[in-house]
Motif scaffolding. Structure first.
Motif, PDB file in Angstrom:
ATOM      1  N   SER A 177       0.829  -1.211   0.000  1.00 57.54           N
ATOM      2  CA  SER A 177       0.000   0.000   0.000  1.00 57.54           C
ATOM      3  C   SER A 177       0.863   1.259   0.000  1.00 57.54           C
ATOM      4  O   SER A 177       1.939   1.285   0.592  1.00 57.54           O
TER       5      SER A 177
ATOM      6  N   LYS B  27      -9.058  -3.442   8.675  1.00 64.49           N
ATOM      7  CA  LYS B  27      -9.287  -3.945   7.317  1.00 64.49           C
ATOM      8  C   LYS B  27     -10.042  -5.275   7.313  1.00 64.49           C
ATOM      9  O   LYS B  27     -10.528  -5.710   6.278  1.00 64.49           O
TER      10      LYS B  27
ATOM     11  N   ASN C 249     -16.091   4.185   9.172  1.00 64.65           N
ATOM     12  CA  ASN C 249     -14.807   4.791   8.855  1.00 64.65           C
ATOM     13  C   ASN C 249     -14.572   6.096   9.614  1.00 64.65           C
ATOM     14  O   ASN C 249     -13.465   6.344  10.116  1.00 64.65           O
TER      15      ASN C 249
END
Length: 205
Positions: free
Chosen positions: A130, A164, A171
């Motif tokens: 990532s 995750k 969120n």
């Protein structure tokens, strides 16, 4: 000694921002209701405004402890490069500490670049595949990589990785919990992590 990745060159360092210029760039963008990168949505601008306030607060209140101060002052000539973006909450929480650390030693040349403007650099420093930021690359004066840190303190990284696995994650609430962790921790974890990192740099050097 690990060789520096070829993506970090002296030309790149020379063209990068110092911390004061980075802060000023963010303030100028906010005056235009913009942020770094291509997404200038109200949400991203709001994140950036909050981040500017967080950095203001840390710049005024942050104190480096005696152990870390002595360790960073013992370092030889070094070049440090941070990969960042103005809208990144973790960057706002951690970069003021790194900047204040670098200020303690005139031998440290600290520069910052934007992730999305330098994909070749970012892709050389992925975290679990990532493009997570901020990333600090610590190099000697010849740009040989000595160490790196990022994208966040280890406890926060564990929180992010655990999140995750939650398909119904709220969120916004999660982001708020991250920033609460930073506020409660008061940079103690970051100071401890950099104490270990700087001890290794001084020993290796």
């Amino acid at each position: 000694m690990k060789k520096v990745k070829k993506v970090v060159t002296q030309d790149l360092m020379n063209g990068a921002l110092d911390y004061a210029a980075y802060r000023n760039m963010i303030k100028l963008l906010l005056q235009e209701r913009k942020t770094t990168g291509n997404n200038h949505s109200d949400e991203m601008v709001a994140y950036t405004k909050m981040n500017d306030q967080r950095m203001n607060r840390w710049d005024k209140t942050l104190q480096i402890n005696e152990e870390v101060t002595n360790l960073v002052k013992a370092l030889p000539l070094m070049q440090w490069l941070i990969i960042t973006e103005a809208w990144c909450g973790d960057a706002a929480q951690n970069i003021p500490f790194i900047a204040k650390l670098a200020d303690l030693n005139e031998n440290i040349n600290l520069r910052l670049i934007l992730r999305d403007e330098h994909p070749e650099v970012m892709d050389a420093y992925l975290t679990n595949g990532s493009r997570s930021i901020p990333i600090l690359i610590m190099m000697d004066e010849s740009l040989n990589e000595q160490a790196k840190w990022g994208p966040r303190p280890e406890p926060v990284q564990k929180m992010v990785m655990a999140s995750k696995t939650i398909p119904t994650l709220d969120n916004l609430a999660f982001i708020e919990s991250i920033h609460k962790w930073y506020a409660d921790d008061k940079m103690q974890t970051l100071q401890n992590e950099f104490s270990s990192l700087l001890k290794k740099l001084n020993t290796d050097g």
